[in-house]
Enzyme design. Sequence first.
Site, PDB file in Angstrom:
ATOM      1  N   HIS A  74       0.824  -1.221   0.000  1.00 13.51           N
ATOM      2  CA  HIS A  74       0.000   0.000   0.000  1.00 13.51           C
ATOM      3  C   HIS A  74       0.861   1.277   0.000  1.00 13.51           C
ATOM      4  O   HIS A  74       0.830   2.060  -0.941  1.00 13.51           O
ATOM      5  CB  HIS A  74      -0.897   0.040   1.240  1.00 13.51           C
ATOM      6  CG  HIS A  74      -1.875  -1.086   1.355  1.00 13.51           C
ATOM      7  ND1 HIS A  74      -2.926  -1.290   0.484  1.00 13.51           N
ATOM      8  CD2 HIS A  74      -1.967  -2.077   2.282  1.00 13.51           C
ATOM      9  CE1 HIS A  74      -3.623  -2.341   0.872  1.00 13.51           C
ATOM     10  NE2 HIS A  74      -3.068  -2.844   1.946  1.00 13.51           N
TER      11      HIS A  74
HETATM   12  O1  RIB Z   1      -5.218   0.407   4.324  1.00 17.00           O
HETATM   13  C1  RIB Z   1      -3.813   0.368   4.227  1.00 17.00           C
HETATM   14  C2  RIB Z   1      -3.183   1.401   5.103  1.00 17.00           C
HETATM   15  O2  RIB Z   1      -3.474   1.119   6.463  1.00 17.00           O
HETATM   16  C3  RIB Z   1      -1.640   1.410   5.012  1.00 17.00           C
HETATM   17  O3  RIB Z   1      -1.171   2.719   5.214  1.00 17.00           O
HETATM   18  C4  RIB Z   1      -1.224   0.526   6.149  1.00 17.00           C
HETATM   19  O4  RIB Z   1       0.075   0.866   6.661  1.00 17.00           O
HETATM   20  C5  RIB Z   1      -2.270   0.866   7.171  1.00 17.00           C
HETATM   21  O5  RIB Z   1      -1.864   2.052   7.834  1.00 17.00           O
END
Ligand code: RIB
Length: 329
Positions: free
Chosen positions: A264
């Site tokens: 992500h």
């Molecule tokens: O949904 C993904 C996000 O949530 C990313 O930033 C992960 O690190 C969590 O913080």
Amino acid sequence: MAKRRPLSDKRRPIQRKVSTPIMPHAKPRLVVIDTDPGIDDAIGILLALVAPEFSIAGITTVAGNIGIGTTTRNAGRLLAFAGRDDIPVFTGAAVPLSRPGPEPLNLHGVDGIGGVPLPPPARGPEAAPAVEWLAELLLKEPAGTIDILALGPLTNLAQLVLDHPDAAQRVGRIIAMGGAIHERGNVGPRSEFNLWADPEAAATVVASGLPLVLVPLDVTRRVRASREFTETLSKSGKPAAAMVAHLIESYFEAATHQESRPLHDPCVMLYALAPELFRIEELRLSVDVGNAENAGALTVDANGFPVQVALGVDAPAVLDLLSRQLIAH
Ligand code: RIB
Ligand code: CA
């Protein structure tokens, strides 16, 4: 987080034939990383540390994946590992603007970083609160010269908008991982963790009018590393590449899986490095600030606020860029 459904990218991915060059000659972009490390945050931070295109003015931390003490410590550990304790860390919000904070996510382990062998911080966080330091930096530097790479809940950035509007207006861009448009959420049917953790903050940032690029689950779920990818990093002999391999390996869905969980947060840095590998649309968005299952969910509506949203990505090309940046430096 909600069980993920099998991926099926119905939209035509962007196909590029040439690799994106690593351009160390361009003037590095001054950035602040706002983060809740977090395994995927850590990968993005290590990418930003090795890529010559970034000059990191500081790291501001926020509670999210795990509590503020651990996210702040992990930022210091990553900088110590990279020999960059010249970069300051500032402690940010321990709780959301106006609701209880999320429970720590087991996904990232008890240390928030998957148990990988990082050293202790070489120094503690600065005394100045994160938002005060960020406002001072924005007022000191020429307007528009600082980008904020936001990898966690948007509490710090909302506080900046609310308490220091004159400074907030001087932000170059906010590039934030968050939200879901056509994709299912990961903490509810339509809610993604970063926006769900502090919906009021997300709504404040979306409505602020600041130049915001959102990198949602629609894109990040397509960027996953294979075992072959991590082996290439491990064999490179480069410390940051080997550490990223460690982090990704701690982030595989299960020992049997051949693909990691979505990368992500590194998608934020990858977008900053190679926007041409992403398909961007301007959408008018609003954020659900209710308390039901759609808290933090994004809705596309004519009365919403204009946001640049990444809806497509050339996943093989961005993974290739991640690997080349880590191995080249
Ligand atoms: O949904 C993904 C996000 O949530 C990313 O930033 C992960 O690190 C969590 O913080
Ligand atoms: Ca994060």
